[in-house]
Design a protein around this motif. Structure first.
Motif, mmCIF file in Angstrom:
data_model
loop_
_atom_site.group_PDB
_atom_site.id
_atom_site.type_symbol
_atom_site.label_atom_id
_atom_site.label_comp_id
_atom_site.label_asym_id
_atom_site.label_seq_id
_atom_site.Cartn_x
_atom_site.Cartn_y
_atom_site.Cartn_z
ATOM 1 N N GLY A 35 0.785 -1.195 0.054
ATOM 2 C CA GLY A 35 0.008 -0.026 -0.144
ATOM 3 C C GLY A 35 0.772 1.117 -0.030
ATOM 4 O O GLY A 35 0.422 2.288 -0.759
ATOM 5 N N CYS A 36 1.918 1.067 0.781
ATOM 6 C CA CYS A 36 2.660 2.608 0.767
ATOM 7 C C CYS A 36 3.588 2.768 -0.451
ATOM 8 O O CYS A 36 3.802 3.777 -1.005
ATOM 9 C CB CYS A 36 3.699 2.249 2.075
ATOM 10 N N GLY A 37 3.960 1.545 -1.021
ATOM 11 C CA GLY A 37 4.449 1.692 -2.522
ATOM 12 C C GLY A 37 3.593 2.246 -3.602
ATOM 13 O O GLY A 37 3.874 3.212 -4.146
ATOM 14 N N PHE A 38 2.322 1.768 -3.409
ATOM 15 C CA PHE A 38 1.216 2.352 -4.576
ATOM 16 C C PHE A 38 0.898 3.532 -4.080
ATOM 17 O O PHE A 38 0.850 4.604 -4.841
ATOM 18 C CB PHE A 38 0.081 1.600 -4.163
ATOM 19 N N LEU A 39 0.862 4.054 -2.838
ATOM 20 C CA LEU A 39 0.540 5.391 -2.505
ATOM 21 C C LEU A 39 1.798 6.564 -3.139
ATOM 22 O O LEU A 39 1.490 7.453 -3.590
ATOM 23 C CB LEU A 39 0.391 5.571 -0.785
ATOM 24 N N ALA A 40 2.939 5.809 -2.855
ATOM 25 C CA ALA A 40 4.030 6.727 -3.305
ATOM 26 C C ALA A 40 3.984 7.029 -4.633
ATOM 27 O O ALA A 40 4.295 8.045 -5.379
ATOM 28 C CB ALA A 40 5.288 6.000 -2.999
ATOM 29 N N LYS A 41 3.395 5.945 -5.655
ATOM 30 C CA LYS A 41 3.291 5.948 -7.204
ATOM 31 C C LYS A 41 2.178 6.854 -7.445
ATOM 32 O O LYS A 41 2.209 7.647 -8.477
ATOM 33 C CB LYS A 41 3.192 4.770 -7.693
ATOM 34 N N LEU A 42 1.168 6.925 -6.428
ATOM 35 C CA LEU A 42 -0.003 7.897 -6.807
ATOM 36 C C LEU A 42 0.225 9.391 -6.767
ATOM 37 O O LEU A 42 -0.412 10.473 -7.171
ATOM 38 C CB LEU A 42 -1.105 7.542 -5.847
ATOM 39 N N ASN A 43 1.624 9.561 -6.253
ATOM 40 C CA ASN A 43 2.021 10.807 -6.127
ATOM 41 C C ASN A 43 3.094 11.250 -7.137
ATOM 42 O O ASN A 43 3.830 12.360 -7.094
ATOM 43 C CB ASN A 43 2.543 11.485 -4.578
ATOM 44 N N PHE A 44 3.532 10.545 -8.224
ATOM 45 C CA PHE A 44 4.336 10.432 -8.880
ATOM 46 C C PHE A 44 4.088 12.068 -9.761
ATOM 47 O O PHE A 44 5.255 12.857 -10.133
ATOM 48 C CB PHE A 44 4.625 9.557 -10.020
ATOM 49 N N ASP A 45 2.853 12.175 -10.014
ATOM 50 C CA ASP A 45 2.602 13.240 -10.844
ATOM 51 C C ASP A 45 2.936 14.667 -10.216
ATOM 52 O O ASP A 45 3.212 15.491 -10.735
ATOM 53 C CB ASP A 45 1.034 13.217 -11.525
ATOM 54 N N GLN A 46 2.505 14.452 -8.853
ATOM 55 C CA GLN A 46 3.080 15.851 -8.132
ATOM 56 C C GLN A 46 4.620 15.993 -7.866
ATOM 57 O O GLN A 46 4.925 17.187 -7.872
ATOM 58 C CB GLN A 46 2.276 15.551 -6.618
ATOM 59 N N LEU A 47 5.183 14.955 -7.819
ATOM 60 C CA LEU A 47 6.710 15.114 -7.786
ATOM 61 C C LEU A 47 7.046 15.753 -9.194
ATOM 62 O O LEU A 47 8.031 16.620 -9.231
ATOM 63 C CB LEU A 47 7.360 13.817 -7.804
ATOM 64 N N VAL A 48 6.564 15.493 -10.214
ATOM 65 C CA VAL A 48 6.976 16.034 -11.515
ATOM 66 C C VAL A 48 6.369 17.567 -11.639
ATOM 67 O O VAL A 48 7.132 18.447 -11.756
ATOM 68 C CB VAL A 48 6.198 15.367 -12.784
ATOM 69 N N LYS A 49 5.381 17.760 -11.033
ATOM 70 C CA LYS A 49 4.667 18.996 -11.039
ATOM 71 C C LYS A 49 5.312 20.036 -10.244
ATOM 72 O O LYS A 49 5.559 21.175 -10.329
ATOM 73 C CB LYS A 49 3.232 19.008 -10.809
ATOM 74 N N ARG A 50 5.891 19.413 -9.091
ATOM 75 C CA ARG A 50 6.576 20.437 -8.097
ATOM 76 C C ARG A 50 7.855 20.371 -8.456
ATOM 77 O O ARG A 50 8.725 21.237 -7.601
ATOM 78 C CB ARG A 50 6.241 19.742 -6.764
ATOM 79 N N GLY A 51 8.607 19.850 -9.413
ATOM 80 C CA GLY A 51 9.986 19.959 -9.891
ATOM 81 C C GLY A 51 11.011 19.047 -9.220
ATOM 82 O O GLY A 51 12.057 19.372 -9.287
ATOM 83 N N TYR A 52 10.474 17.960 -8.533
ATOM 84 C CA TYR A 52 11.342 17.068 -7.794
ATOM 85 C C TYR A 52 12.035 16.192 -8.801
ATOM 86 O O TYR A 52 13.148 15.723 -8.665
ATOM 87 C CB TYR A 52 10.839 16.415 -6.894
ATOM 88 N N VAL A 53 11.211 16.000 -9.995
ATOM 89 C CA VAL A 53 11.495 14.994 -11.028
ATOM 90 C C VAL A 53 11.048 15.767 -12.320
ATOM 91 O O VAL A 53 10.011 16.209 -12.430
ATOM 92 C CB VAL A 53 10.605 13.788 -10.656
ATOM 93 N N PRO A 54 11.927 15.422 -13.403
ATOM 94 C CA PRO A 54 13.144 14.569 -13.294
ATOM 95 C C PRO A 54 14.483 15.261 -12.693
ATOM 96 O O PRO A 54 14.283 16.341 -12.510
ATOM 97 C CB PRO A 54 13.173 14.479 -14.674
ATOM 98 N N PHE A 55 15.268 14.552 -12.300
ATOM 99 C CA PHE A 55 16.457 14.865 -11.646
ATOM 100 C C PHE A 55 17.264 15.928 -12.713
ATOM 101 O O PHE A 55 17.232 15.802 -13.841
ATOM 102 C CB PHE A 55 17.412 13.857 -11.234
ATOM 103 N N LYS A 56 17.669 17.029 -12.185
ATOM 104 C CA LYS A 56 18.353 17.862 -12.886
ATOM 105 C C LYS A 56 19.842 17.417 -13.515
ATOM 106 O O LYS A 56 20.108 17.614 -14.829
ATOM 107 C CB LYS A 56 18.943 19.247 -12.106
ATOM 108 N N ASP A 57 20.703 16.668 -12.697
ATOM 109 C CA ASP A 57 21.984 16.153 -13.495
ATOM 110 C C ASP A 57 22.158 14.729 -12.772
ATOM 111 O O ASP A 57 21.461 14.584 -11.695
ATOM 112 C CB ASP A 57 22.883 17.121 -13.605
ATOM 113 N N GLU A 58 23.374 14.378 -12.935
ATOM 114 C CA GLU A 58 23.716 12.816 -12.420
ATOM 115 C C GLU A 58 24.174 13.250 -10.930
ATOM 116 O O GLU A 58 24.307 12.272 -9.995
ATOM 117 C CB GLU A 58 24.939 12.452 -13.178
ATOM 118 N N SER A 59 24.509 14.616 -10.695
ATOM 119 C CA SER A 59 24.967 14.932 -9.287
ATOM 120 C C SER A 59 23.906 14.549 -8.014
ATOM 121 O O SER A 59 24.244 14.395 -7.171
ATOM 122 C CB SER A 59 25.355 16.371 -9.271
#
Length: 489
Positions: free
Chosen positions: A152-176
């Motif tokens: 359930g916790c894994g599924f919940l995290a995936k339910l928030n992938f779109d927010q991670l993108v909208k809030r600028g966390y993802v994609p990562f800026k560079d390899e660092s």
């Protein structure tokens, strides 16, 4: 009253379509057997590739239990044909099934519906990773449910992938970002997650610099397009274990059923015992070998990194010598495809662990975990393994590999209290393996190992309650069945 000569109503026909990886197929087969046992006609769908692997590993008995109303069908996976006995590339498989699967599923339903002696399909249960099936089913006028096999916790995290993108966390800026501490960025705004959750605790599919990354975009589609279109969601977990996560999931997807841990309570070992999902042949020495240690309960550490994990020969050497140095008896599963190019036991290892170490290519994991000699599980933290360990009351040494395994690890160690985390970001050495095994297996009262053993025993009892008559998962499975029989189906 109807006479015996009158035709009897057809059993409801449920079509089950798992994602074609063992960690998904296994709980799906348990669900299929549970539904068949309760009067359903069930059709279970393998890919042609996995069907071939099962035939080679198990023979025809893997598909023929002599059970009326339980059948197996195949669909192509969209990849080039292969006769290898190895796990397919997960990224390529996800893309291929989503591209070619809709037409294959439609053709299968149409064929089943015109097959003599087979009742028409009345409901489809698809893997969350095969979410496109929902839209095919809806176009054909069929109710469709998604069974997400992660936690359930894994599924919940995936339910928030779109927010991670909208809030600028993802994609990562560079390899660092992979090495400069960025992964420790807090994500305390995700409702239902641990307040102390960090980026590194979320499924690893977010660790990309590509905005069009296959796994990132597919996971977002599964959660934002497929899941809301489904008639309901099934999860292989139970309410007491993941209540906080489940509350947040149900706030978005109200018709969510927790039906876990799916196990012998819902499909007993005596019911269709020849049907199995294992793509490798079990080594039948394991239980007899464990019996040698039954007088010293909980002394054996079981080691298995699951059906997908691939490691280097150097990592295997470190685990081997760490296990040897721990002094604890161990049963270690070393899959034939676990190391690219193959791996052999280090020179001198066999003689060093003679009488207390057994390596096998595959085993009946539930039988091993339920054995009284097994006292700890060095695991990749896949959800099936985590849940089976919890159900057996066996604490974990956590070495996650990818996807939501890192999320499961964090919860096992910091929320449920059943695990100890091992280094996994920069590798692990033999001395760390030795120390971790000893702490889990023989740690004195007051140590983390002793606490994990105690908490595992407590969760075992709570899991039993969940699947017993009147328990949350037992009630939810009944509600789901009634919804199929009387409601939307």
């Amino acid at each position: 009253m109807a006479s015996l000569s009158e035709p009897q109503p057809a059993k409801p026909h449920v079509l089950l379509i798992p994602y074609p990886a063992l960690g998904h197929v296994n709980p799906f087969l348990k669900l299929a057997k549970a539904l068949h046992m309760r009067g359903f006609h069930a059709t279970f769908v393998h890919t042609e590739y996995n069907h071939g692997r099962l035939l080679r590993a198990r023979g025809a008995s893997a598909f023929d239990a002599g059970a009326e109303g339980l059948r197996f069908e195949t669909i192509p996976d969209g990849l080039a044909p292969s006769g290898l006995d190895a796990t397919q590339d997960i990224w390529a498989l996800c893309e291929a099934t989503r591209r070619t699967g809709p037409a294959a599923v439609r053709e299968l339903v149409e064929r089943l519906n015109r097959t003599d002696g087979v009742p028409p399909v009345r409901c489809v249960i698809a893997d969350g990773s095969m979410g496109y099936v929902v839209h095919v089913a809806k176009e054909m006028g069929l109710p469709a449910y998604l069974f997400f096999t992660p936690s359930g916790c894994g599924f919940l995290a995936k339910l928030n992938f779109d927010q991670l993108v909208k809030r600028g966390y993802v994609p990562f800026k560079d390899e660092s970002c992979f090495t400069n501490g960025y992964l420790d960025t807090p994500v305390d705004w995700i409702a239902g997650m641990l307040p102390s959750a960090r980026l590194r605790d979320l499924p690893t599919f977010i660790r990309t610099m590509d905005p069009d990354d296959t796994m990132l975009t597919i996971n977002i589609k599964q959660c934002e397009l497929d899941s809301p279109a489904a008639d309901g969601i099934l999860l292989n977990t139970f309410d007491d274990l993941e209540r906080r996560s489940l509350d947040a999931i149900r706030a978005r997807l109200p018709n969510t059923f927790t039906v876990g841990p799916l196990g012998p309570e819902f499909s007993p070992p005596w019911y269709l015992p020849s049907l199995t999902s294992s793509l490798w042949k079990d080594d039948d020495r394991c239980v007899a070998w464990l019996d040698r240690f039954a007088g010293d309960q909980g002394t054996v550490v079981y080691v298995n990194f699951g059906s997908i994990t691939v490691v280097t020969s150097e990592q295997m050497d470190e685990f081997a010598w760490g296990l040897a140095a721990s002094g604890c008896p161990f049963l270690w599963v070393v899959r034939p495809d676990m190391v690219r190019g193959g791996w052999a036991l280090p020179e001198g290892f066999a003689s060093e662990v003679a009488g207390r170490g057994l390596t096998v290519p595959w085993c009946d994991q539930e039988a091993v975990l339920e054995h009284p000699a097994t006292g700890g599980f060095l695991s990749h933290c896949g959800w099936n393994s985590t849940l089976e360990s919890l159900r057996a009351g066996v604490p974990l040494l956590c070495w996650p590999f990818f996807s939501e395994q890192v999320t499961n690890c964090r919860y096992a160690c910091d929320d449920w209290g059943i695990g100890l985390e091992m280094p996994h970001e920069v590798g692990v050495g033999r001395h760390q393996v030795e120390a971790a095994v000893r702490e889990l297996m023989v740690g004195a009262e007051g140590t983390r190992g002793a606490a994990a053993r105690s908490r595992a025993a407590a969760w075992k009892e709570k899991a039993k309650v969940a699947v017993a008559p009147g328990g949350s998962s037992h009630v939810n499975l009944d509600k789901f069945i009634q919804e199929i029989v009387r409601g939307k189906c």
